[in-house]
Design a protein around this motif. Structure first.
Motif, PDB file in Angstrom:
ATOM      1  N   TRP A  37       0.876  -1.162   0.062  1.00 15.21           N
ATOM      2  CA  TRP A  37      -0.080  -0.229   0.003  1.00 15.21           C
ATOM      3  C   TRP A  37       1.022   1.317   0.000  1.00 15.21           C
ATOM      4  O   TRP A  37       0.666   2.099  -0.686  1.00 15.21           O
ATOM      5  CB  TRP A  37      -0.769  -0.044   1.195  1.00 15.21           C
ATOM      6  CG  TRP A  37      -1.807   1.222   1.199  1.00 15.21           C
ATOM      7  CD1 TRP A  37      -1.712   2.356   1.887  1.00 15.21           C
ATOM      8  CD2 TRP A  37      -3.155   1.419   0.730  1.00 15.21           C
ATOM      9  NE1 TRP A  37      -2.586   3.200   1.640  1.00 15.21           N
ATOM     10  CE2 TRP A  37      -3.755   2.770   0.879  1.00 15.21           C
ATOM     11  CE3 TRP A  37      -3.903   0.487  -0.029  1.00 15.21           C
ATOM     12  CZ2 TRP A  37      -4.758   3.155   0.435  1.00 15.21           C
ATOM     13  CZ3 TRP A  37      -5.104   0.823  -0.420  1.00 15.21           C
ATOM     14  CH2 TRP A  37      -5.684   2.208  -0.283  1.00 15.21           C
ATOM     15  N   MET A  41       0.294   3.096  -3.735  1.00 11.10           N
ATOM     16  CA  MET A  41      -1.080   3.810  -3.538  1.00 11.10           C
ATOM     17  C   MET A  41      -0.375   5.372  -3.169  1.00 11.10           C
ATOM     18  O   MET A  41       0.040   5.894  -2.385  1.00 11.10           O
ATOM     19  CB  MET A  41      -1.809   3.468  -2.575  1.00 11.10           C
ATOM     20  CG  MET A  41      -3.175   4.191  -2.443  1.00 11.10           C
ATOM     21  SD  MET A  41      -4.026   3.865  -4.136  1.00 11.10           S
ATOM     22  CE  MET A  41      -4.665   2.470  -3.874  1.00 11.10           C
ATOM     23  N   PRO A  44      -5.709   7.399  -3.042  1.00  4.51           N
ATOM     24  CA  PRO A  44      -6.990   6.545  -2.905  1.00  4.51           C
ATOM     25  C   PRO A  44      -8.037   7.171  -3.789  1.00  4.51           C
ATOM     26  O   PRO A  44      -8.114   8.389  -3.683  1.00  4.51           O
ATOM     27  CB  PRO A  44      -7.293   6.420  -1.514  1.00  4.51           C
ATOM     28  CG  PRO A  44      -5.926   6.832  -0.719  1.00  4.51           C
ATOM     29  CD  PRO A  44      -5.386   7.916  -1.489  1.00  4.51           C
ATOM     30  N   THR A  52      -1.221   1.546 -11.038  1.00  3.41           N
ATOM     31  CA  THR A  52      -1.258   1.010  -9.579  1.00  3.41           C
ATOM     32  C   THR A  52      -1.492  -0.272  -9.434  1.00  3.41           C
ATOM     33  O   THR A  52      -0.977  -1.037  -8.656  1.00  3.41           O
ATOM     34  CB  THR A  52      -2.509   2.034  -8.861  1.00  3.41           C
ATOM     35  OG1 THR A  52      -2.063   3.375  -9.096  1.00  3.41           O
ATOM     36  CG2 THR A  52      -2.502   1.524  -7.199  1.00  3.41           C
TER      37      THR A  52
END
Length: 90
Positions: A37, A41, A44, A52
């Motif tokens: 993550w 990322m 979001p 991604t």
């Protein structure tokens, strides 16, 4: 009762071993999720873009490969130490 009955019960030992494996697996998934993550990322959103998604796939695959490599290496080290211990006992 000698107090060792519960600690030597094969069913209990098997249950504890399975639960320990589940816990280790959950920790591994949590760690992998956190690492990937943070790496992949940027911001979001409602949907993952293809970049991604590819990053997550690559990250997970690298994480799994690395974890497997480490486990195999530890197993080899343990076996070699076990072999040394056995020869020292002779």
């Amino acid at each position: 009762m000698d107090g060792q009955g519960a600690s030597t019960d094969p069913q209990l030992q098997h249950f504890i071993e399975i639960e320990s494996q589940k816990q280790r697996f959950q920790q591994l998934v949590h760690q992998m999720t956190e690492v990937c993550w943070e790496k992949c990322m940027d911001k979001p959103g409602p949907k993952l873009d293809s970049r991604t998604e590819v990053c997550f796939v690559n990250c997970v695959e690298r994480f799994i490969d690395t974890s497997q490599f480490i486990l195999n290496r530890l197993e080899q080290t343990q076996k070699s130490r076990g072999g040394l211990s056995e020869t020292m006992l002779d």
